[in-house]
Design a protein around this motif. Structure first.
Motif, PDB file in Angstrom:
ATOM      1  N   UNK A  42      -3.488  11.247   3.109  1.00  0.00           N
ATOM      2  CA  UNK A  42      -3.054  11.216   1.714  1.00  0.00           C
ATOM      3  C   UNK A  42      -3.397   9.901   1.037  1.00  0.00           C
ATOM      4  N   UNK A  43      -3.192   8.807   1.731  1.00  0.00           N
ATOM      5  CA  UNK A  43      -3.525   7.505   1.154  1.00  0.00           C
ATOM      6  C   UNK A  43      -5.029   7.378   0.933  1.00  0.00           C
ATOM      7  N   UNK A  44      -5.824   8.042   1.776  1.00  0.00           N
ATOM      8  CA  UNK A  44      -7.284   8.008   1.609  1.00  0.00           C
ATOM      9  C   UNK A  44      -7.693   8.575   0.255  1.00  0.00           C
ATOM     10  N   UNK A  55       1.773  10.487  11.077  1.00  0.00           N
ATOM     11  CA  UNK A  55       0.977   9.343  10.633  1.00  0.00           C
ATOM     12  C   UNK A  55      -0.362   9.794  10.070  1.00  0.00           C
ATOM     13  N   UNK A  56      -0.984  10.762  10.734  1.00  0.00           N
ATOM     14  CA  UNK A  56      -2.281  11.266  10.271  1.00  0.00           C
ATOM     15  C   UNK A  56      -2.151  11.894   8.888  1.00  0.00           C
ATOM     16  N   UNK A  93      -3.399   1.895  12.280  1.00  0.00           N
ATOM     17  CA  UNK A  93      -3.398   1.177  13.556  1.00  0.00           C
ATOM     18  C   UNK A  93      -2.383   1.783  14.522  1.00  0.00           C
ATOM     19  N   UNK A  94      -1.217   2.162  14.026  1.00  0.00           N
ATOM     20  CA  UNK A  94      -0.221   2.823  14.874  1.00  0.00           C
ATOM     21  C   UNK A  94      -0.774   4.127  15.443  1.00  0.00           C
ATOM     22  N   UNK A 137      -9.206  14.761  13.915  1.00  0.00           N
ATOM     23  CA  UNK A 137      -8.773  15.339  12.644  1.00  0.00           C
ATOM     24  C   UNK A 137      -8.477  14.277  11.616  1.00  0.00           C
ATOM     25  N   UNK A 138      -7.933  13.145  12.065  1.00  0.00           N
ATOM     26  CA  UNK A 138      -7.652  12.044  11.138  1.00  0.00           C
ATOM     27  C   UNK A 138      -8.936  11.498  10.542  1.00  0.00           C
ATOM     28  N   UNK A 139      -9.966  11.317  11.381  1.00  0.00           N
ATOM     29  CA  UNK A 139     -11.241  10.804  10.881  1.00  0.00           C
ATOM     30  C   UNK A 139     -11.840  11.743   9.838  1.00  0.00           C
TER      31      UNK A 139
END
Length: 313
Positions: free
Chosen positions: A298-300, A292-293, A197-198, A11-13
Motif C-alpha cells: 500500500x505504501x508503494x 507487513x506485506x 526490513x522487518x 509476492x511482496x516484491x
C-alpha cells in the motif's frame, strides 16, 4: 517446494512493483509527470528499504538476543543497494540525456561528463549515486568479513542519497523549504523501510513480538511528520483550494491524500489488533509477515504518486 515465507516475500516484491506502477499510472491520468517517474519511485522505494534495514539494525544493536543475525542484515543491505545503484544509474543517464537534449542512445561520454561537471542537477545526481555506491561497498565488506559493525555509515549515506534531490527542489526556494522536504522524505522512507526490513529479516514469532511495538511507535511519529510537512508543501505549491482541482499537481495531491488516509485506517486497525496479538504471541510469524506485506504494498502506491507529484507540470 517454495516455503510459505519465500512465497510471501516474492509476492511482496511483485506487489511493491505493481503498487509503484499503479501510483505512477494514476499520476499520469491526473497530470503530466516526466517519463522517468517510475524509475524515481522504484529507486526511492529500494533506497528506503536500505535505510530501513540500517535503522532496524541500529534499534536492536547491543541487545543480547536481537533475533536478527548481522550477516543477514549486511546481505540484505548489499543486495538492496545493488538494485538501488542500478536504478540510480538509469536515472542518472536519463537525466543527463534530458539536460543536454539528446536521446539516451545518443548520449556520449563527453556530454555526460559535462553534465556532471557543470550542471547543478548533475552534481546532485552524482552525489546521490556516490552515496548509494558507498552503502553497497560498506555492506559487501562487512558481509565478507562477518563483521558486527554499526550500520550508522549506511544510515547516513542512504539518508543523504534519499534527500539529495528533494532538498534541492522547488521547496528549496522557500524559508526552511529544504529542511521540510528532507523531513518529509525521511519520514516516508522510515515508515516504509523499517516495515520492509522487518518483513525481510524477521523469521520468528518472538522477534515480531519484540520489535513490532517499537516499529508501531516509530511509524506513528513518521506519519505525523509526513502529514505536517506534506500539508505545508502542498499549501506553498498550490496556493489555493481551487488549485487542488484545477491543476494536475493538485489532483495528484488529492489522490495521494486518499491513499494515505486508507493506509492510516489500516495502520490504526493493525495498532489495535495485530500489535497486541503479536506481543502476546497470538499470531504466527507468517501472519505477521502477511500483514507487513499488505501495508508495504500500500505504501508503494504512495511512493508512485509521490514520484509523479515530484515531476508533475
Amino acid at each position: 517446494m517454495i516455503s510459505v515465507r519465500r512465497r510471501w516475500l516474492l509476492g511482496a516484491a511483485v506487489g511493491v512493483l505493481a503498487g509503484t506502477v499503479a501510483g505512477v499510472a494514476c499520476g499520469w491520468i491526473l497530470a503530466t509527470p516526466e517519463a522517468s517517474s517510475w524509475v524515481r519511485a522504484l529507486s526511492v522505494g529500494t533506497g528506503s528499504t536500505v535505510l530501513g534495514i540500517a535503522v532496524l539494525a541500529a534499534m536492536i544493536r547491543g541487545e543480547r538476543r536481537p533475533g536478527i543475525e548481522p550477516d543477514d542484515v549486511w546481505r540484505a543491505i548489499a543486495t538492496s543497494s545493488g538494485v538501488w545503484l542500478a536504478l540510480e544509474s538509469v536515472q542518472l543517464v536519463r537525466e543527463a540525456a534530458s539536460a543536454v537534449a539528446v536521446p539516451v542512445g545518443d548520449l556520449r561520454a563527453g556530454l555526460f561528463a559535462e553534465y556532471l561537471a557543470t550542471a547543478g542537477s548533475g552534481r546532485v545526481e552524482a552525489a546521490a549515486w556516490v552515496c548509494v555506491a558507498a552503502c553497497g561497498i560498506v555492506a559487501v565488506v562487512a558481509y565478507r568479513r562477518s563483521a558486527s559493525w554499526s550500520t550508522a555509515p549506511v544510515l547516513v549515506f542512504a539518508a543523504l542519497a534519499l534527500i539529495a534531490r528533494p532538498a534541492t527542489g522547488h521547496m528549496a526556494q522557500q524559508t526552511l523549504g529544504s529542511l521540510l522536504n528532507a523531513a518529509h522524505v525521511l519520514a516516508a522512507a522510515v515508515w516504509f523501510g523499517v516495515l520492509a526490513a522487518l518483513a525481510l529479516l524477521v523469521r520468528r514469532r518472538g522477534t515480531w513480538a519484540q520489535l513490532l511495538p517499537r516499529y508501531s511507535a516509530l511509524a506513528l511519529r513518521c506519519v505525523a511528520i509526513l502529514a505536517a510537512t506534506g500539508v505545508i508543501d502542498a499549501a506553498v505549491r498550490i496556493g489555493s483550494l481551487s488549485g487542488l482541482f484545477g491543476t494536475g499537481y493538485g489532483r495528484i495531491v488529492l489522490a495521494k491524500t486518499a491513499v494515505l488516509v486508507a493506509l492510516l485506517v489500516l495502520a490504526w486497525t493493525w495498532r489495535r489488533t495485530w500489535v497486541p496479538d503479536a506481543v502476546s504471541h497470538r499470531v504466527t510469524a507468517e501472519e505477521s509477515l502477511r500483514n507487513a506485506v499488505v501495508e508495504v504494498c500500500g505504501i508503494a502506491v504512495v511512493f508512485g504518486l509521490a514520484a509523479a507529484l515530484a515531476t508533475a507540470s
